[in-house]
Design an enzyme around this catalytic site. Structure first.
Site, PDB file in Angstrom:
ATOM      1  N   PHE A  24      37.814  60.748  30.832  1.00 25.19           N
ATOM      2  CA  PHE A  24      39.028  60.981  31.607  1.00 25.19           C
ATOM      3  C   PHE A  24      40.176  61.226  30.633  1.00 25.19           C
ATOM      4  CE2 PHE A  24      42.299  60.006  34.791  1.00 25.19           C
ATOM      5  CZ  PHE A  24      41.760  60.644  35.896  1.00 25.19           C
ATOM      6  N   ALA A  57      37.948  54.875  31.680  1.00 25.49           N
ATOM      7  CA  ALA A  57      38.236  53.676  30.887  1.00 25.49           C
ATOM      8  C   ALA A  57      37.563  52.436  31.459  1.00 25.49           C
ATOM      9  CB  ALA A  57      39.749  53.461  30.801  1.00 25.49           C
ATOM     10  N   PHE A  58      37.458  52.348  32.770  1.00 29.94           N
ATOM     11  CA  PHE A  58      36.878  51.166  33.401  1.00 29.94           C
ATOM     12  C   PHE A  58      35.410  50.977  33.003  1.00 29.94           C
ATOM     13  CE2 PHE A  58      35.392  48.595  37.056  1.00 29.94           C
ATOM     14  CZ  PHE A  58      36.320  47.573  36.972  1.00 29.94           C
ATOM     15  N   GLU A  59      34.730  52.062  32.664  1.00 33.70           N
ATOM     16  CA  GLU A  59      33.317  51.992  32.290  1.00 33.70           C
ATOM     17  C   GLU A  59      33.101  51.685  30.811  1.00 33.70           C
ATOM     18  OE1 GLU A  59      34.013  53.707  35.972  1.00 33.70           O
ATOM     19  OE2 GLU A  59      34.574  54.743  34.127  1.00 33.70           O
ATOM     20  N   THR A  87      51.992  53.954  40.838  1.00 33.83           N
ATOM     21  CA  THR A  87      51.565  52.620  41.289  1.00 33.83           C
ATOM     22  C   THR A  87      51.218  51.758  40.080  1.00 33.83           C
ATOM     23  OG1 THR A  87      49.214  53.162  41.427  1.00 33.83           O
ATOM     24  CG2 THR A  87      50.579  53.694  43.360  1.00 33.83           C
ATOM     25  N   HIS A  89      48.260  50.670  39.404  1.00 31.01           N
ATOM     26  CA  HIS A  89      46.834  50.812  39.120  1.00 31.01           C
ATOM     27  C   HIS A  89      46.551  50.925  37.616  1.00 31.01           C
ATOM     28  CE1 HIS A  89      42.650  51.942  39.547  1.00 31.01           C
ATOM     29  NE2 HIS A  89      42.885  53.009  38.795  1.00 31.01           N
TER      30      HIS A  89
END
Length: 168
Positions: A24, A57-59, A87, A89
């Site tokens: 990403f 990034a979450f992975e 937001t 997030h």
């Protein structure tokens, strides 16, 4: 900070560095990967560099954990770019990734360099990922080699630590 850390001493011998990078915000993350790889090769010419790419990034932490479990990397570099939006997030994501990476490093005793950047805009991303002056990929590579040197020294039975005492 606008400065990059100084170069650590050159590494002798074969070392393995693993980069786990988000896909990403690809152009910025690729800049981090390119700069980190270039600096690792300059500091550790005979090193092996393995790259794992994940969707976002979450992975990153799950793959970092898998690498750490195997204990075959001198250090793991986590590279990604999180752009803040309207937001919260992005802030929650950055905090979650940071906490997970630190926990993995401590639990598995493997250095994990967190260069998952949380930036406000594309200008900040460009400055930190694509340009040379304060490139966080370069900085992560220097930190990786530096901590890998310390870990090797600590695990080398012929090296003794310097002891400091204080008077009370």
């Amino acid at each position: 900070s606008n400065a990059i850390s100084p170069r650590p001493r050159l590494v002798g011998g074969k070392r393995r560095f693993v980069i786990v990078a988000s896909q990403f915000n690809a152009p910025y993350v690729q800049g981090l990967v390119d700069h980190a790889s270039e600096e690792l090769r300059a500091l550790a010419p005979s090193c092996e560099i393995k790259l794992f790419q994940v969707p976002g990034a979450f992975e990153i932490p799950i793959i970092v954990r898998e690498v750490a479990i195997r204990k075959n990397a001198a250090a793991i570099l986590a590279l990604g770019v999180i752009m803040k939006g309207a937001t919260d997030h992005g802030e929650h994501l950055a905090q979650s990734v940071t906490n997970a990476l630190q926990q993995i490093a401590v639990e598995h005793g493997v250095p994990v360099l967190n260069a998952v950047l949380s930036v406000n805009n594309e200008l900040e991303a460009r400055e930190r990922c694509l340009e040379n002056q304060m490139n966080r990929g370069t900085e992560a590579a220097r930190a990786a080699v530096g901590i890998a040197n310390v870990m090797l020294d600590m695990r080398d039975s012929t090296t003794s630590a310097t002891v400091f005492t204080t008077r009370g």
